[in-house]
Design an enzyme around this catalytic site. Structure first.
Site, PDB file in Angstrom:
ATOM      1  N   ILE A  63       0.823  -1.272   0.072  1.00  0.00           N
ATOM      2  CA  ILE A  63       0.052  -0.095   0.079  1.00  0.00           C
ATOM      3  C   ILE A  63       0.995   1.415  -0.041  1.00  0.00           C
ATOM      4  O   ILE A  63       1.892   1.324   0.769  1.00  0.00           O
ATOM      5  CB  ILE A  63      -0.747   0.204   1.122  1.00  0.00           C
ATOM      6  CG1 ILE A  63      -1.534  -1.282   1.481  1.00  0.00           C
ATOM      7  CG2 ILE A  63      -2.052   1.382   1.171  1.00  0.00           C
ATOM      8  CD1 ILE A  63      -2.657  -1.618   0.592  1.00  0.00           C
ATOM      9  N   HIS A 119       0.485   4.182   1.407  1.00  0.00           N
ATOM     10  CA  HIS A 119      -0.288   5.034   2.388  1.00  0.00           C
ATOM     11  C   HIS A 119      -0.514   6.592   2.050  1.00  0.00           C
ATOM     12  O   HIS A 119       0.579   7.153   1.759  1.00  0.00           O
ATOM     13  CB  HIS A 119       0.271   4.706   3.970  1.00  0.00           C
ATOM     14  CG  HIS A 119       0.413   3.655   4.178  1.00  0.00           C
ATOM     15  ND1 HIS A 119      -0.643   2.907   4.670  1.00  0.00           N
ATOM     16  CD2 HIS A 119       1.231   2.541   4.344  1.00  0.00           C
ATOM     17  CE1 HIS A 119      -0.516   1.570   5.078  1.00  0.00           C
ATOM     18  NE2 HIS A 119       0.593   1.422   4.886  1.00  0.00           N
TER      19      HIS A 119
HETATM   20  C1  LIG Z   1       3.796  -7.154   7.030  1.00  0.00           C
HETATM   21  C2  LIG Z   1       4.282  -5.955   6.352  1.00  0.00           C
HETATM   22  C3  LIG Z   1       3.458  -5.008   5.686  1.00  0.00           C
HETATM   23  C4  LIG Z   1       3.707  -3.838   5.443  1.00  0.00           C
HETATM   24  N1  LIG Z   1       2.946  -2.949   4.579  1.00  0.00           N
HETATM   25  C5  LIG Z   1       3.361  -1.883   4.132  1.00  0.00           C
HETATM   26  C6  LIG Z   1       2.574  -1.104   3.352  1.00  0.00           C
HETATM   27  O1  LIG Z   1       1.491  -1.387   2.946  1.00  0.00           O
HETATM   28  N2  LIG Z   1       3.213   0.090   2.861  1.00  0.00           N
HETATM   29  C7  LIG Z   1       4.377   0.501   3.211  1.00  0.00           C
HETATM   30  O2  LIG Z   1       4.701   1.643   2.951  1.00  0.00           O
HETATM   31  N3  LIG Z   1       5.172  -0.287   3.997  1.00  0.00           N
HETATM   32  C8  LIG Z   1       4.679  -1.518   4.161  1.00  0.00           C
HETATM   33  N4  LIG Z   1       5.594  -2.339   5.253  1.00  0.00           N
HETATM   34  C9  LIG Z   1       7.026  -1.783   5.121  1.00  0.00           C
HETATM   35  C10 LIG Z   1       7.947  -1.894   3.905  1.00  0.00           C
HETATM   36  O3  LIG Z   1       7.718  -3.521   3.540  1.00  0.00           O
HETATM   37  C11 LIG Z   1       9.373  -1.695   4.371  1.00  0.00           C
HETATM   38  O4  LIG Z   1       9.615  -0.482   4.867  1.00  0.00           O
HETATM   39  C12 LIG Z   1      10.352  -1.879   3.089  1.00  0.00           C
HETATM   40  O5  LIG Z   1       9.878  -3.057   2.417  1.00  0.00           O
HETATM   41  C13 LIG Z   1      11.772  -1.854   3.835  1.00  0.00           C
HETATM   42  O6  LIG Z   1      12.611  -2.056   2.623  1.00  0.00           O
HETATM   43  P1  LIG Z   1      14.246  -2.314   2.986  1.00  0.00           P
HETATM   44  O7  LIG Z   1      14.914  -2.011   1.741  1.00  0.00           O
HETATM   45  O8  LIG Z   1      14.730  -1.172   3.754  1.00  0.00           O
HETATM   46  O9  LIG Z   1      14.509  -3.802   3.671  1.00  0.00           O
HETATM   47  P2  LIG Z   1      14.454  -5.127   2.841  1.00  0.00           P
HETATM   48  O10 LIG Z   1      13.473  -5.188   1.636  1.00  0.00           O
HETATM   49  O11 LIG Z   1      14.347  -6.191   3.730  1.00  0.00           O
HETATM   50  O12 LIG Z   1      15.882  -5.016   2.346  1.00  0.00           O
HETATM   51  C14 LIG Z   1      17.077  -5.242   2.869  1.00  0.00           C
HETATM   52  C15 LIG Z   1      18.060  -6.038   2.201  1.00  0.00           C
HETATM   53  O13 LIG Z   1      19.232  -6.194   3.142  1.00  0.00           O
HETATM   54  C16 LIG Z   1      19.953  -7.306   2.677  1.00  0.00           C
HETATM   55  N5  LIG Z   1      20.838  -7.705   3.641  1.00  0.00           N
HETATM   56  C17 LIG Z   1      20.637  -7.913   4.883  1.00  0.00           C
HETATM   57  N6  LIG Z   1      21.748  -8.237   5.664  1.00  0.00           N
HETATM   58  C18 LIG Z   1      22.719  -8.198   4.870  1.00  0.00           C
HETATM   59  C19 LIG Z   1      24.261  -8.287   4.736  1.00  0.00           C
HETATM   60  N7  LIG Z   1      24.774  -8.717   5.863  1.00  0.00           N
HETATM   61  N8  LIG Z   1      24.714  -8.514   3.670  1.00  0.00           N
HETATM   62  C20 LIG Z   1      24.267  -8.001   2.508  1.00  0.00           C
HETATM   63  N9  LIG Z   1      22.789  -7.770   2.374  1.00  0.00           N
HETATM   64  C21 LIG Z   1      22.022  -7.999   3.481  1.00  0.00           C
HETATM   65  C22 LIG Z   1      18.709  -8.347   2.585  1.00  0.00           C
HETATM   66  O14 LIG Z   1      18.993  -9.526   2.104  1.00  0.00           O
HETATM   67  C23 LIG Z   1      17.543  -7.377   2.077  1.00  0.00           C
HETATM   68  O15 LIG Z   1      17.431  -7.657   0.639  1.00  0.00           O
HETATM   69  C24 LIG Z   1       5.109  -3.526   5.694  1.00  0.00           C
HETATM   70  C25 LIG Z   1       6.082  -4.487   6.171  1.00  0.00           C
HETATM   71  C26 LIG Z   1       5.715  -5.587   6.549  1.00  0.00           C
HETATM   72  C27 LIG Z   1       6.705  -6.626   7.195  1.00  0.00           C
END
Ligand SMILES: Cc1cc2nc3c(=O)[nH]c(=O)nc-3n(C[C@H](O)[C@H](O)[C@H](O)COP(=O)(O)OP(=O)(O)OC[C@H]3O[C@@H](n4cnc5c(N)ncnc54)[C@H](O)[C@@H]3O)c2cc1C
Length: 494
Positions: A47, A49
């Site tokens: 979503i 938001h």
């Molecule tokens: C149940 C749920 C519902 C949600 N719904 C919404 C929504 O509707 N709307 C919204 O705005 N947000 C929502 N969110 C939040 C949103 O999904 C996250 O804020 C967003 O996906 C975070 O992205 P990211 O890139 O920070 O993390 P991630 O997608 O987890 O990426 C982090 C990356 O780092 C890598 N990594 C970790 N450690 C290492 C390492 N040591 N070496 C190399 N690589 C590493 C991992 O493999 C991963 O690919 C939701 C989250 C959840 C769990």
């Protein structure tokens, strides 16, 4: 030596890497997984938001509203579907009516446009399948839906088109500071970079503590979902949230950009940062909870369930700042919801921090913000379909019968920059296996195409993560067939 290394290829890492690729910088994005968006980005509510939920003055509040406003444009550039369908927060009693009025006031402080409290009649008119008891709803027309992993892949591709390097299956194991910057130790050799963005999702705490003292903690909070068949996708027209109560936030019911129905999530604090299993009790719980919104969801039409992990910090807001005593090491941590919605604005905010450290960055004159368009066969007119088949006969061979995906689309998904290497990677890029049969028919065909195009043994093709092999050894029939042939050959010799 790289100018910038981005750790993590989720929606945050890919937005930041794409933003960096607009400048004259040598950039690398590293991820431990074998594909883009294999962490939380592939498993959430998807979503965008509107932005009324976060408290005014917080980074969540500021960046959600800003990110939401940027979505239509960036998705158009990335050739990714985005639908601004609007959201409801429904109220079924007086206490919940108070709760949605509070959200409305919070939204006004965050400058969220066009919000409205709907009457019972207006709710019924706009959403005839919701329960009769619903007394009213907060309507936020700027909320939207997107495919988060398609967007992350598109951003990575656009960045790679401009020279950003992507190193997958590369796990950061340690980081050393030196005079020039940082030396990142990985299972795949050393990577030197002057500046680092830590976008490691649930592991951002561990990465921060490789160079800096503990200033925040992150723990995983799991959320589970059901996805239903496309025949139920039009049960609701908007994202339907339940009003928050003392007992929690409730579950949402929403259409997906591809026309399925999404129901979930629950919230469960865990210790294990890898535990994305779904469980029967929790799925039953979200199904029961959804009945407060509508009793018309035909759960028999569930095609799959999944779970994602929220990166919950003890800070309570996004943490986007230079790490303590680690110059040029920028944490982008604690990015729980609304992280996806805020992601484009988070990337700009994070790059501004970098600019504050190294001064203005030189823009590339040749930056093309548009990704090469994706051919989606079923969205073409009949004339366009026959034209494309004349040019490339692989667009005339349907591989996925549920979603009508052609071989041409799968081959394209493999050979683009940041292309798919796994069965699920192809599924997330061009959708074979996303339909009712969940790859039962097309899965083996996709494996054959992957093996052929990537010139690998079909036994090496994995489903999603490293070592998730699908074919492990030959079947008994094949073994007995081999033995029969060997016997025949021996007979001939003797
Ligand atoms: C149940 C749920 C519902 C949600 N719904 C919404 C929504 O509707 N709307 C919204 O705005 N947000 C929502 N969110 C939040 C949103 O999904 C996250 O804020 C967003 O996906 C975070 O992205 P990211 O890139 O920070 O993390 P991630 O997608 O987890 O990426 C982090 C990356 O780092 C890598 N990594 C970790 N450690 C290492 C390492 N040591 N070496 C190399 N690589 C590493 C991992 O493999 C991963 O690919 C939701 C989250 C959840 C769990």
């Amino acid at each position: 030596m790289y100018d910038v290394a981005v750790i993590g290829a989720g929606i945050i890492g890919t937005f930041i890497t794409r933003e960096l690729s607009k400048f004259d910088l040598k950039t690398i994005m590293i991820d431990k997984e074998n594909d883009i968006a294999n962490g939380t980005t592939k498993a959430n509510s998807a979503i965008i938001h509107a932005g009324y939920d976060a408290k005014a003055g917080t980074l969540k509040g500021k960046l959600n509203a800003k990110g939401n406003a940027m979505y239509a444009h960036v998705c158009e550039e990335m050739d990714v579907h985005f639908k601004r369908i609007g959201s409801f927060v429904i109220a079924s009693n007086e206490e919940e009516m108070e709760s949605i009025k509070e959200l409305y006031e919070r939204g006004r402080k965050n400058n969220i446009p066009h919000m409205k409290i709907l009457s019972q009649e207006e709710v019924r008119e706009m959403e005839p399948n919701l329960n009769e008891e619903i007394m009213g709803a907060l309507y936020a027309p700027t909320a939207g839906i997107v495919s988060p992993w398609e967007l992350a892949v598109a951003l990575a591709e656009n960045a790679a088109d401009h020279g950003a390097e992507i190193k997958l299956e590369t796990e950061v194991l340690g980081i050393e500071k030196n005079e020039e910057g940082y030396v990142i130790q990985t299972n795949n050799g050393e990577i030197k970079a002057k500046y680092i963005f830590n976008c490691a999702g649930v592991y951002a705490q561990e990465i921060n503590e490789m160079v800096a003292p503990r200033t925040f903690t992150i723990h995983p909070r799991r959320g589970q979902y059901n996805i239903l068949d496309k025949s139920t996708g039009n049960l609701v027209n908007h994202v339907i949230f339940q009003a928050p109560t003392k007992l929690g936030k409730g579950v949402l019911v929403a259409p997906t950009v591809h026309g399925n129905l999404l129901v979930g999530p629950d919230a469960e604090d865990l210790d294990d940062k890898e535990n994305t299993a779904t469980t029967r009790d929790r799925i039953t719980f979200i199904q029961k909870k959804s009945r407060k919104t509508t009793t018309k969801i035909p759960f028999g039409g569930t095609i799959t369930s999944f779970a994602g992990l929220r990166a919950v910090s003890d800070v309570g807001d996004f943490i986007i700042e230079e790490a303590k005593d680690a110059k040029g090491f920028i944490n982008v941590a604690g990015i729980e919801s609304p992280g996806l919605s805020a992601a484009p604005a988070i990337a700009e905010y994070a790059i501004d921090i970098l600019k504050g450290i190294i001064g203005d960055l030189k823009e590339r004159k040749d930056f093309n913000p548009r990704r090469k368009p994706v051919i989606r066969f079923m969205e073409l007119s009949d004339e366009e379909k026959s034209e494309i088949i004349k040019k490339d006969a692989r667009y005339g061979r349907i591989i996925c019968r549920c979603e009508n995906i052609t071989e041409g689309e799968i081959v394209d998904a493999i050979h683009r920059n940041a292309g798919g290497r796994t069965v699920d990677g192809i599924k997330r890029r061009s959708r074979p296996g996303m339909g009712r049969c969940q790859g039962g028919f097309c899965g083996p065909r996709v494996m054959e195409i992957l093996a052929r195009e990537l010139k690998m043994d079909i036994k090496e093709v994995v489903k999603d993560r490293k070592e998730a092999y699908i074919l492990t050894e030959e079947t008994k029939q094949n073994k007995s067939e081999e033995a029969r042939v060997e016997n025949l050959e021996e007979t001939k010799i003797s």
